[in-house]
Scaffold this active site. Structure first.
Site, mmCIF file in Angstrom:
data_model
loop_
_atom_site.group_PDB
_atom_site.id
_atom_site.type_symbol
_atom_site.label_atom_id
_atom_site.label_comp_id
_atom_site.label_asym_id
_atom_site.label_seq_id
_atom_site.Cartn_x
_atom_site.Cartn_y
_atom_site.Cartn_z
ATOM 1 N N HIS A 64 -0.510 -2.901 5.626
ATOM 2 C CA HIS A 64 -0.616 -3.128 4.185
ATOM 3 C C HIS A 64 0.506 -2.424 3.451
ATOM 4 O O HIS A 64 1.158 -1.519 3.975
ATOM 5 C CB HIS A 64 -1.981 -2.691 3.648
ATOM 6 C CG HIS A 64 -2.101 -1.219 3.420
ATOM 7 N ND1 HIS A 64 -1.735 -0.626 2.229
ATOM 8 C CD2 HIS A 64 -2.528 -0.217 4.207
ATOM 9 C CE1 HIS A 64 -1.947 0.687 2.319
ATOM 10 N NE2 HIS A 64 -2.425 0.954 3.511
ATOM 11 N N CYS A 65 0.727 -2.878 2.219
ATOM 12 C CA CYS A 65 1.703 -2.254 1.327
ATOM 13 C C CYS A 65 1.125 -2.301 -0.081
ATOM 14 O O CYS A 65 -0.088 -2.303 -0.247
ATOM 15 C CB CYS A 65 3.060 -2.957 1.418
ATOM 16 S SG CYS A 65 3.022 -4.696 0.923
ATOM 17 N N LYS A 66 1.976 -2.362 -1.083
ATOM 18 C CA LYS A 66 1.476 -2.378 -2.459
ATOM 19 C C LYS A 66 0.831 -3.714 -2.816
ATOM 20 O O LYS A 66 -0.266 -3.745 -3.358
ATOM 21 C CB LYS A 66 2.605 -2.053 -3.431
ATOM 22 C CG LYS A 66 2.165 -2.000 -4.882
ATOM 23 C CD LYS A 66 3.298 -1.591 -5.790
ATOM 24 C CE LYS A 66 2.819 -1.541 -7.236
ATOM 25 N NZ LYS A 66 3.911 -1.161 -8.146
ATOM 26 N N GLY A 68 1.478 -6.866 -0.636
ATOM 27 C CA GLY A 68 1.375 -7.773 0.506
ATOM 28 C C GLY A 68 2.702 -8.312 1.004
ATOM 29 O O GLY A 68 2.756 -8.916 2.073
ATOM 30 N N MET A 93 -2.514 -2.660 -1.828
ATOM 31 C CA MET A 93 -3.158 -1.576 -2.560
ATOM 32 C C MET A 93 -3.508 -1.987 -3.990
ATOM 33 O O MET A 93 -4.445 -1.441 -4.572
ATOM 34 C CB MET A 93 -2.277 -0.322 -2.585
ATOM 35 C CG MET A 93 -2.224 0.406 -1.263
ATOM 36 S SD MET A 93 -3.850 0.925 -0.617
ATOM 37 C CE MET A 93 -4.281 2.229 -1.770
#
Length: 98
Positions: A64-66, A68, A93
Site C-alpha cells: 500500500h501507499c497513499k 494506490g 492510506m
C-alpha cells in the site's frame, strides 16, 4: 491476484490476523500514519530488498501507499520478480484513514 479492500483488511486485522503488509511510501509519510504491523520499504528501494523478501514469494503480500499508485507499481514489480500472491490495498492510506 485480486486487490484487497480496506474493509477486508480491517476485518482481518480486527480478527487478529497478521498479514504481511508492505508500506511503499517514504519514511516521512509513515511517521504521519501507518497500518499497525506494516513494514516500510519505500518503492525506490524495493529492488534492493528482494533478498529480504525471498521467503514471501508464495505467501500473501499486501502492498500500500497513499492512494494506490505507487503500490500498484510495487505489485507489478513484485509479480514480475516471481511473487505469486501480491495484493494492492484499494485506495491506500487515504481510504484506510477514513
Amino acid at each position: 491476484m485480486a486487490d484487497i479492500s480496506i474493509t477486508e483488511l480491517k476485518q482481518r486485522l480486527q480478527a487478529g490476523e497478521t498479514p504481511t503488509i508492505i508500506d511503499v511510501r517514504e519514511p516521512w509519510e509513515v511517521e504521519e500514519s501507518r497500518i499497525p504491523g506494516s513494514q516500510n520499504i519505500p518503492l525506490g528501494t524495493l529492488p534492493t530488498k528482494l533478498d529480504d523478501l525471498e521467503d514471501l514469494k508464495d505467501q500473501e503480500v499486501i502492498v500500500h501507499c497513499k492512494s494506490g499508485g505507487r503500490s500498484a507499481s510495487a505489485k507489478a514489480f513484485l509479480t514480475q520478480q516471481g511473487f505469486t500472491n501480491v495484493r494492492n490495498l484499494e485506495g491506500g492510506m487515504l481510504a484506510y484513514g477514513s
